[in-house]
Design a protein around this motif. Sequence first.
Motif, PDB file in Angstrom:
ATOM      1  N   CYS A  53      11.712   8.136 -10.496  1.00  0.00           N
ATOM      2  CA  CYS A  53      12.652   7.373 -11.320  1.00  0.00           C
ATOM      3  C   CYS A  53      14.059   7.808 -10.957  1.00  0.00           C
ATOM      4  N   LEU A  54      14.905   6.842 -10.647  1.00  0.00           N
ATOM      5  CA  LEU A  54      16.296   7.147 -10.329  1.00  0.00           C
ATOM      6  C   LEU A  54      17.135   6.852 -11.568  1.00  0.00           C
ATOM      7  N   GLY A  55      17.561   7.903 -12.246  1.00  0.00           N
ATOM      8  CA  GLY A  55      18.420   7.751 -13.414  1.00  0.00           C
ATOM      9  C   GLY A  55      17.649   7.648 -14.715  1.00  0.00           C
ATOM     10  N   ALA A  56      18.420   7.760 -15.819  1.00  0.00           N
ATOM     11  CA  ALA A  56      17.824   7.859 -17.150  1.00  0.00           C
ATOM     12  C   ALA A  56      17.111   6.579 -17.583  1.00  0.00           C
ATOM     13  N   THR A  57      17.640   5.437 -17.212  1.00  0.00           N
ATOM     14  CA  THR A  57      17.011   4.179 -17.657  1.00  0.00           C
ATOM     15  C   THR A  57      15.612   4.051 -17.073  1.00  0.00           C
ATOM     16  N   ALA A  58      15.493   4.306 -15.768  1.00  0.00           N
ATOM     17  CA  ALA A  58      14.172   4.236 -15.123  1.00  0.00           C
ATOM     18  C   ALA A  58      13.249   5.292 -15.715  1.00  0.00           C
ATOM     19  N   ALA A  59      13.785   6.490 -15.945  1.00  0.00           N
ATOM     20  CA  ALA A  59      12.966   7.577 -16.483  1.00  0.00           C
ATOM     21  C   ALA A  59      12.447   7.216 -17.870  1.00  0.00           C
ATOM     22  N   GLN A  60      13.301   6.606 -18.678  1.00  0.00           N
ATOM     23  CA  GLN A  60      12.859   6.245 -20.023  1.00  0.00           C
ATOM     24  C   GLN A  60      11.849   5.092 -19.989  1.00  0.00           C
ATOM     25  N   ALA A  61      11.992   4.209 -19.005  1.00  0.00           N
ATOM     26  CA  ALA A  61      11.014   3.122 -18.877  1.00  0.00           C
ATOM     27  C   ALA A  61       9.636   3.674 -18.503  1.00  0.00           C
ATOM     28  N   VAL A  62       9.625   4.752 -17.717  1.00  0.00           N
ATOM     29  CA  VAL A  62       8.342   5.306 -17.249  1.00  0.00           C
ATOM     30  C   VAL A  62       7.789   6.365 -18.205  1.00  0.00           C
ATOM     31  N   PHE A  63       8.657   7.265 -18.682  1.00  0.00           N
ATOM     32  CA  PHE A  63       8.185   8.392 -19.503  1.00  0.00           C
ATOM     33  C   PHE A  63       8.323   8.152 -21.004  1.00  0.00           C
ATOM     34  N   GLY A  64       9.147   7.197 -21.400  1.00  0.00           N
ATOM     35  CA  GLY A  64       9.387   6.985 -22.828  1.00  0.00           C
ATOM     36  C   GLY A  64      10.814   7.352 -23.198  1.00  0.00           C
ATOM     37  N   ALA A  65      11.226   6.860 -24.369  1.00  0.00           N
ATOM     38  CA  ALA A  65      12.642   6.940 -24.759  1.00  0.00           C
ATOM     39  C   ALA A  65      13.140   8.363 -24.963  1.00  0.00           C
ATOM     40  N   GLY A  66      12.222   9.314 -25.191  1.00  0.00           N
ATOM     41  CA  GLY A  66      12.662  10.679 -25.469  1.00  0.00           C
ATOM     42  C   GLY A  66      12.995  11.493 -24.223  1.00  0.00           C
ATOM     43  N   PHE A  67      12.845  10.905 -23.045  1.00  0.00           N
ATOM     44  CA  PHE A  67      13.031  11.675 -21.807  1.00  0.00           C
ATOM     45  C   PHE A  67      14.483  12.126 -21.646  1.00  0.00           C
ATOM     46  N   LYS A  68      14.657  13.413 -21.350  1.00  0.00           N
ATOM     47  CA  LYS A  68      16.006  13.980 -21.157  1.00  0.00           C
ATOM     48  C   LYS A  68      16.199  14.281 -19.679  1.00  0.00           C
ATOM     49  N   LEU A  69      16.956  13.435 -19.021  1.00  0.00           N
ATOM     50  CA  LEU A  69      17.042  13.497 -17.555  1.00  0.00           C
ATOM     51  C   LEU A  69      17.485  14.863 -17.048  1.00  0.00           C
ATOM     52  N   MET A  70      18.597  15.378 -17.566  1.00  0.00           N
ATOM     53  CA  MET A  70      19.129  16.589 -16.973  1.00  0.00           C
ATOM     54  C   MET A  70      18.285  17.834 -17.313  1.00  0.00           C
ATOM     55  N   GLU A  71      17.462  17.742 -18.360  1.00  0.00           N
ATOM     56  CA  GLU A  71      16.566  18.867 -18.671  1.00  0.00           C
ATOM     57  C   GLU A  71      15.260  18.773 -17.880  1.00  0.00           C
ATOM     58  N   GLN A  72      14.798  17.548 -17.619  1.00  0.00           N
ATOM     59  CA  GLN A  72      13.435  17.393 -17.092  1.00  0.00           C
ATOM     60  C   GLN A  72      13.377  16.901 -15.643  1.00  0.00           C
ATOM     61  N   ASP A 126       0.824  -1.219   0.000  1.00  0.00           N
ATOM     62  CA  ASP A 126       0.000   0.000   0.000  1.00  0.00           C
ATOM     63  C   ASP A 126       0.858   1.270   0.000  1.00  0.00           C
ATOM     64  N   ALA A 127       2.131   1.125  -0.393  1.00  0.00           N
ATOM     65  CA  ALA A 127       3.026   2.295  -0.431  1.00  0.00           C
ATOM     66  C   ALA A 127       2.443   3.357  -1.362  1.00  0.00           C
ATOM     67  N   ARG A 128       2.560   4.611  -0.940  1.00  0.00           N
ATOM     68  CA  ARG A 128       2.059   5.688  -1.803  1.00  0.00           C
ATOM     69  C   ARG A 128       3.118   6.157  -2.795  1.00  0.00           C
ATOM     70  N   VAL A 129       4.380   5.796  -2.485  1.00  0.00           N
ATOM     71  CA  VAL A 129       5.490   6.220  -3.341  1.00  0.00           C
ATOM     72  C   VAL A 129       6.274   4.995  -3.800  1.00  0.00           C
ATOM     73  N   VAL A 130       6.553   4.945  -5.096  1.00  0.00           N
ATOM     74  CA  VAL A 130       7.394   3.883  -5.652  1.00  0.00           C
ATOM     75  C   VAL A 130       8.672   4.518  -6.195  1.00  0.00           C
ATOM     76  N   LEU A 131       9.810   3.981  -5.800  1.00  0.00           N
ATOM     77  CA  LEU A 131      11.092   4.409  -6.364  1.00  0.00           C
ATOM     78  C   LEU A 131      11.530   3.360  -7.378  1.00  0.00           C
ATOM     79  N   VAL A 132      11.880   3.814  -8.574  1.00  0.00           N
ATOM     80  CA  VAL A 132      12.282   2.893  -9.636  1.00  0.00           C
ATOM     81  C   VAL A 132      13.750   3.128  -9.969  1.00  0.00           C
ATOM     82  N   GLY A 133      14.572   2.091  -9.832  1.00  0.00           N
ATOM     83  CA  GLY A 133      15.980   2.180 -10.202  1.00  0.00           C
ATOM     84  C   GLY A 133      16.215   1.597 -11.582  1.00  0.00           C
ATOM     85  N   GLU A 134      17.484   1.384 -11.904  1.00  0.00           N
ATOM     86  CA  GLU A 134      17.831   0.883 -13.226  1.00  0.00           C
ATOM     87  C   GLU A 134      17.753  -0.639 -13.287  1.00  0.00           C
TER      88      GLU A 134
END
Length: 204
Positions: A136-155, A44-52
């Motif tokens: 999302c922790l890092g670009a791989t997790a971010a791309q898995a959640v937001f899609g391949a176009g996600f730019k970590l350091m910009e967004q 029932d966690a309200r927050v999920v942390l996603v790593g690589e």
Amino acid sequence: DAPLAPVLTAEDSLEAVRQAASACRRCELWQPATRTVFGEGPPDARVVLVGEQPGDEEDLSGRPFVGPAGRLLDRVLRELGLDRGSFYLTNAVKHFRFEQRGKRRLHRNPSSAQVQACRPWLQEELARLQPQHIVCLGATAAQAVFGAGFKLMEQRGRWQDLTDGAQAMATVHPAWVLRQPDPQAREDALQVLRTDLAQLAGRS
Ligand code: URA
């Protein structure tokens, strides 16, 4: 993504998803790895942390974020007054990808095909957890959640609404902090992680 049916139905529990993932052969990483490292935390966690992906210690223990990156993450959360135990921790890719060098197993980034192959497991986890916030922790997790176009350091650091009602944000990976070449760069990187994770205060 190829659905996991007929392996799973919407009625299957998170535990059933974990069981199914333990026998996953959707990509070739299962073979050299010791085991699937599935997510962990309160259902029932309200927050999920996603790593690589799991690292060496995670692969051996079967638990996410127990190695050096996990210890740094724990420290930052503790400093921010956040309780790791209240979060569900998982990874975009659930097997350790490595290159054997003598006795050492060196981390390799997962390929985009491996991230894609593993993505249904993350989706099945999120569908059952229905968290309010996903980090999302890092670009791989971010791309898995937001899609391949996600730019970590910009967004990074900005919450975005997902279609299922959750809000998601990406920040840097604690392993990236540890990889910085000198103490000042490490402190600066740590400050980025701290600033972004501080947004979880009051949300867990
Ligand atoms: N790094 C990750 O991304 N995940 C883990 O579980 C451990 C290290």
